[in-house]
Every structure is written in C-alpha cells, then in structure tokens.
Design an enzyme around this catalytic site. Sequence first.
Site, PDB file in Angstrom:
ATOM      1  N   TYR A 199      -7.956 -63.903  32.167  1.00  0.00           N
ATOM      2  CA  TYR A 199      -8.370 -65.219  31.701  1.00  0.00           C
ATOM      3  C   TYR A 199      -8.490 -66.118  32.913  1.00  0.00           C
ATOM      4  O   TYR A 199      -7.495 -66.366  33.591  1.00  0.00           O
ATOM      5  CB  TYR A 199      -7.319 -65.814  30.762  1.00  0.00           C
ATOM      6  CG  TYR A 199      -7.333 -65.248  29.371  1.00  0.00           C
ATOM      7  CD1 TYR A 199      -6.806 -63.987  29.106  1.00  0.00           C
ATOM      8  CD2 TYR A 199      -7.850 -65.980  28.307  1.00  0.00           C
ATOM      9  CE1 TYR A 199      -6.804 -63.470  27.819  1.00  0.00           C
ATOM     10  CE2 TYR A 199      -7.847 -65.474  27.017  1.00  0.00           C
ATOM     11  CZ  TYR A 199      -7.326 -64.216  26.787  1.00  0.00           C
ATOM     12  OH  TYR A 199      -7.329 -63.718  25.522  1.00  0.00           O
ATOM     13  N   HIS A 375     -10.410 -66.498  14.857  1.00  0.00           N
ATOM     14  CA  HIS A 375     -10.163 -65.711  16.066  1.00  0.00           C
ATOM     15  C   HIS A 375      -8.912 -64.846  15.958  1.00  0.00           C
ATOM     16  O   HIS A 375      -7.818 -65.337  15.725  1.00  0.00           O
ATOM     17  CB  HIS A 375     -10.051 -66.638  17.273  1.00  0.00           C
ATOM     18  CG  HIS A 375      -9.937 -65.908  18.574  1.00  0.00           C
ATOM     19  ND1 HIS A 375     -10.993 -65.225  19.132  1.00  0.00           N
ATOM     20  CD2 HIS A 375      -8.893 -65.721  19.405  1.00  0.00           C
ATOM     21  CE1 HIS A 375     -10.587 -64.655  20.261  1.00  0.00           C
ATOM     22  NE2 HIS A 375      -9.324 -64.949  20.447  1.00  0.00           N
TER      23      HIS A 375
END
Length: 567
Positions: A199, A375
């Site tokens: 990330y 999600h």
Amino acid sequence: MGPLSLVLLLLSAQWSCAQEDPLLPFSEHLDPEHNVRLKWGFDEIQGTILFELTVNTSGWVGFGFSPKGGMTGADIVIGGFGPKGSYFTDRHAVGNSLPVVDQQQNYKLLYITESDGKTVMKFQRSVESCDDNDLSITNLPIKLIYAYGQSDDIEYHKSRRGTKEVNLLKYMPRVTPPNSKYFDMTMVNFSVPATQTYYHCKIMKAPTFDRKQHIYRIEPFITNLDLVHHALLYRCPPSVTVPLEAQCYTQLSINECMETTAVWGVGGGAFELPEMAGLPIGGNVGDVFYRLEVHYNNPNKSAGRVDSSGLRFYYTPELRQHDAAVLGTGLVVAAGYAIPPKAKSFHTYGLCDTAYIPKVLETPNDLQVFSVMMHTHLTGRKVRVGHFREGKQIDFLAADENYDFEYQEVTNLGQTKTVKLGDKLLVECTYNTENRTKLTWGGLSTSEEMCLAFLFYYPAMNLSGCMSFPNVTTLRSEMGSPNQSAWLTMMNNMTWNDTSINQYQQTLKKIDQLVIIADSFKNMSRNTGMIPDLKVIPSAPCMRSGCAIKSLALISLLLCLAVHWAY
Ligand SMILES: *[C@@H]1O[C@H](CO)[C@@H](O)[C@H](O)[C@H]1NC(C)=O
Ligand SMILES: *[C@@H]1O[C@H](CO)[C@@H](O)[C@H](O)[C@H]1NC(C)=O
Ligand SMILES: *[C@@H]1O[C@H](CO)[C@@H](O)[C@H](O)[C@H]1NC(C)=O
Ligand SMILES: *[C@@H]1O[C@H](CO)[C@@H](O)[C@H](O)[C@H]1NC(C)=O
Ligand SMILES: *[C@@H]1O[C@H](CO)[C@@H](O)[C@H](O)[C@H]1NC(C)=O
Ligand SMILES: *[C@@H]1O[C@H](CO)[C@@H](O)[C@H](O)[C@H]1NC(C)=O
Ligand SMILES: *[C@@H]1O[C@H](CO)[C@@H](O)[C@H](O)[C@H]1NC(C)=O
Ligand SMILES: *[C@@H]1O[C@H](CO)[C@@H](O)[C@H](O)[C@H]1NC(C)=O
Ligand SMILES: *[C@@H]1O[C@H](CO)[C@@H](O)[C@H](O)[C@H]1NC(C)=O
Ligand SMILES: *[C@@H]1O[C@H](CO)[C@@H](O)[C@H](O)[C@H]1NC(C)=O
C-alpha cells in the site's frame, strides 16, 4: 405495502412533481428534440423498476424494450388519456404492426395524467421478465423504443418514434457542465516494490480554487492495470499540513487522513454523481491535504515496475444543489477477530448507529444515500447492508449477493434512500475460507480481510466513519481464555469444523460491540451496541396487474389498486 400506504404513495407522487423524486433518480431524453423524457429508478432488493415517461403530446404514447431496436420481438406498453379516461396495456410486437395485447398484464400503471399538451405515464414492472412476451432487464445496455400519436387512436406510425440504448440498472449520466475541467491526483514514477501486497500513500495538496467547485465525475487513471488493485482518496484533518510519500500506515500523519472521499477498485469504471450533488472542493476552507492510497497487488513479485496511477477528477464552478460526501461503515479494520479456515459461509458484522452522530457533530442531518461501494478482500462472497429503524429492519440499503474481489465499483442504489438520524446500518459480510488452512485475520493485506461499505450521500457532514468492532475482552472471556496470548494459542490450535466454526460465529455476533463515530477532525465517540438479526432477502415476485386492462380514471385506479393490493 398495504393499500393505505399505496394511496399515500400515489398522492405524494402527485404532489412532489416539482421536486426531485427520490424513487426516480435517473433521467434521459429518448429523442433528440427532447419531446420524450424517461425518468426511472429501481429497487434491487424487491426486483422492481419504476418508470415515468413524459411525452409532449395529448395523444397515445408507447414505450418498450426491443431486442434489436425495431418493433419485432419488442415488449411494449401503450397508454394515454382519452375522451373515456386513461388506458394502459402491456403488449408485444410481432412485426411492424399494432402491438398485440399480452394475455398476462405484467406492468402496473401508477398514474396517467394529461395537461398542457403533455402526457405523463408512471408505471412499474419486475426487473425480470414474467412471461414469454416480456423482456428481462439486465445489467447490460438495452434498446428502449418509443412512439407517440397526436390523437388517442392508436395506429402504426412512421414518424414520431425512435430508439435509444441505455443501461438502466448500471446507469452513469454523462453530462458535461459548462466550464468543466479536470485535475489528476496520482503517484509519479513510483517504483513498485517486489512484494505481493504493498500500500503506497501520498499526502498532497489538492489544487486550490478561490471559490467552491463541485467534483461531478471521478475516473480511474491507471498506468499499470495488472498491478493496481485499488485507489482511494482520503481527506486529511486541518492538523495535516505537509506533503509526504511513504508506505501506508507506517507514519502518524498517514493514519490521520481517514475520511474517504473517492474510491476506485479493480474492474470498476468512472463514477458520476447525480445531478443534484457534487463533492465540494476549494473555497474559503484553505489548503486541504488529501491522502492518495494505491494498493499494489504484485503476486509475481516483479521488480523494476514504475507506476503513476491515481484518480482523475472532473469539476465545475456551476454548483449543484447539495454537497455530497462519503461515509465509511462496517467493521473496523484490525486484527482482533479472525475468520476460521474451512468455513463455507462465515459472517462478520459491522454496526453503524447513527444515533451517536450528534455526539461528534453540532448540526447533524439525515443522510440521503445514492450510491455505495462494498469492500472485502479475497474470501468475501456477499456484502449486505441492512437498514434498521426503531429496532426493526425496514430495508436493505444495498446488497451484493455475488461479491467479486476482481470487480469492485461504486454502484447506484437505484433510488435515493433516507437514513434518518437514529437509524442503524448493519454491514454483513459473508466469506468462504474452504480452501484455507489457517486463520484469516482482519487487516490491510489482500490475504487478510475487511468488511466495509462506503456510502455516498448528501448533504455532506464533517463525518468520516461509523463503524464497530467486537469487544475483544468479552470475546476472550466467552471463549474461556484468561488473556490475549492464551486466546491466540487457542484460536490457532482449534480444530475448526462445522460445529466449532458455528459456535465461534455465534459468539462473535452475540457479544457487545464497540461502536465508533469519527468526525473529519479525528474527534471520536465510543459507544456500545449489539448486532441485530438480518432478514432473509425475499425473492423478487412477478408483478401482475388485473387493473391495467380497463380504462380507468385516477380515482377508480386508486380503488382498483387498493382492492388488488389488499389481497
Ligand atoms: C411540444 O410540441 C409542440 C407542438 O409540436 C411544440 O410547439 C413545442 O415546442 C413542443 N415542446 C417541447 C418542449 O418540445
Ligand atoms: C517520470 O518518468 C518518465 C520516464 O522515465 C520521465 O520522462 C518523467 O520526466 C518522469 N517524471 C518525473 C516527475 O520525474
Ligand atoms: C505473472 O506471471 C505470469 C506468467 O509470466 C503472467 O501470465 C501474469 O500475467 C503475471 N501476473 C502479473 C500480475 O503480473
Ligand atoms: C473536534 O475537534 C476539533 C479540533 O480538534 C475541536 O476544536 C472540537 O472542539 C472538537 N469537537 C468536539 C465535539 O469534540
Ligand atoms: C478451492 O480451490 C479449488 C482448486 O484450486 C477451486 O477449484 C475452488 O473453486 C476453490 N474454492 C473456493 C471456494 O475458492
Ligand atoms: C465542516 O467543518 C468546516 C471547518 O470547521 C466548516 O467550515 C464547515 O462548515 C463544516 N461543514 C459542515 C457541513 O458542517
Ligand atoms: C468490553 O467488555 C468488558 C467486559 O467483558 C468491559 O469491562 C469493557 O468495558 C468493554 N469494553 C468496551 C470498550 O466497551
Ligand atoms: C495467560 O493465561 C495463561 C493460562 O492461564 C497463563 O499460563 C499465562 O501465564 C497468562 N499470560 C499472561 C501474559 O498473563
Ligand atoms: C495444540 O494442540 C495439540 C493437540 O491437538 C497439543 O498437543 C498442543 O499442546 C497444543 N498446543 C498448545 C500451544 O496448546
Ligand atoms: C468438531 O471438533 C470437535 C473437537 O475436536 C469434536 O468434538 C466434534 O465432534 C467435531 N464435530 C464435527 C461435526 O466433526
């Protein structure tokens, strides 16, 4: 819905013409001259779709769905308001001739009015086709056909007809407001590390504007489609004042910027806001920093890849009626709970109790929710958002019964749904871990799990999240572990079979939850709550109407429907 509420619905529909109808959020002109306007909305849970057709005529109007764009094989309704009152029939066309009335009438007329040379016809049907003469409406574009006459004598006409292809269930308007421009917020030549999950975060200033602008369209700007899994933009609180680029969640300021503003997931496309709302940017608020988070999924661990992905924002100075915002709901992402291996269908829950919003905001308001993005990571199979009022489930705000990690996008609800302050939202995620041998913990990596629903709503509040987490102290003691390390050993060493999985799942659901509301400035309110039960999603019934066949004035239509619905 009982007859009384139906009557009220019809009456309110009559009186709310001037305003935006929450049940009909989408609109298209079907002809270039703008004589034929279609508004529609749908209810994904009920499996119904609602239309309002306005045609610049006092004669008959026809509307339908066609396999190829012509008459042959088309599923058509014809209606109007003639000397003997209104008429409306479900028909099908066998060629270029007057469409034949179907034996089974599957469209429900809500009303027909005629005034100032305009005919307005509102009707509803099932999304699925209910007989051989009707066509199903799917997630794909469909050819809509229309025709109208200048009198109420229905006859075949060469002119005053046409066709337009529209994706009714996955509609994104494509408007270009005056003076619209765009800016990008992206990584720049970032060297993607040779690790499976990474990330990357970049805190940067958005372009500044002297006065407020509205973002109305967000497009993915992806330079490596095989590597970029999702891109998220979060707004930072005023305390964040310096740019920064680093691995996510390693530095304090990164954790500060948690208010979701824009989302894109792999498989998704552009997202456009409804005409009455825009995401605000600029104005007198000073410099606001945003955090761009790009999730790189690099299963081959390729080295030397360079990426400049991010998001593209289209904006306009022509302000819309409302500021929109995004609220994160669901289960707090943290490693305090785990999904056992070998589970066919394991549930986790995240509770948002909006009754606590006034604890962090001075002027809270109800939320008008129009879109959602769900999600989870790899083991997610379903996501449902239950909507509760005064202790009862009144609806599902949204549901994805076929969640696919590889295909995530912001989806329109089909209607604008009101979440009143005091309502509860329960996000339920269903996972399949049959192929796993170890526990799956909550966490950021794709092999860990999440359970989130991002709600797009207006009018905007300074709110960032409304989420929950099971009380881990209670969880441990319910499972008979005296402390964290003993609990971890027990979890890792457990024989996970149907019995133990079920028992653990029930414990996780029945214990008290920590319910957290966070505002845009990181003020938090910590409360407790319990997970309510979710209803089973009803299977969509076919719609039949015995009322539509006859010519009816509005009042007798009401009576007919009331009687019809009472049984
Ligand atoms: C409606 O039709 C009439 C007659 O054809 C025309 O004069 C008028 O401009 C039309 N209105 C619109 C909004 O197109
Ligand atoms: C990014 O890389 C490209 C190609 O190597 C180069 O042309 C460009 O100047 C670089 N941009 C920046 C801001 O370094
Ligand atoms: C990984 O490598 C395989 C074989 O070379 C290739 O087919 C695949 O596209 C690669 N995947 C990614 C995400 O780069
Ligand atoms: C929220 O945080 C801001 C800035 O930190 C502070 O000024 C404000 O008083 C806080 N509001 C509440 C309700 O705690
Ligand atoms: C489990 O793995 C097998 C073999 O790779 C695959 O066919 C199956 O679809 C997987 N099941 C699930 C639920 O992922
Ligand atoms: C959000 O906070 C900012 C900064 O305090 C303030 O100017 C703005 O009016 C607030 N917005 C709302 C909708 O309350
Ligand atoms: C969690 O539950 C324990 C009792 O099991 C209680 O003492 C504690 O206050 C709870 N924690 C929170 C954050 O509510
Ligand atoms: C946790 O509990 C176990 C079992 O009672 C005990 O053996 C261990 O010393 C405890 N650990 C800590 C850190 O308290
Ligand atoms: C884990 O379970 C095995 C047997 O199932 C046992 O022999 C072992 O002592 C357990 N380990 C721990 C740390 O409790
Ligand atoms: C599940 O495992 C437990 C503990 O090993 C055992 O007692 C139980 O019989 C098993 N249940 C099933 C359905 O296999």
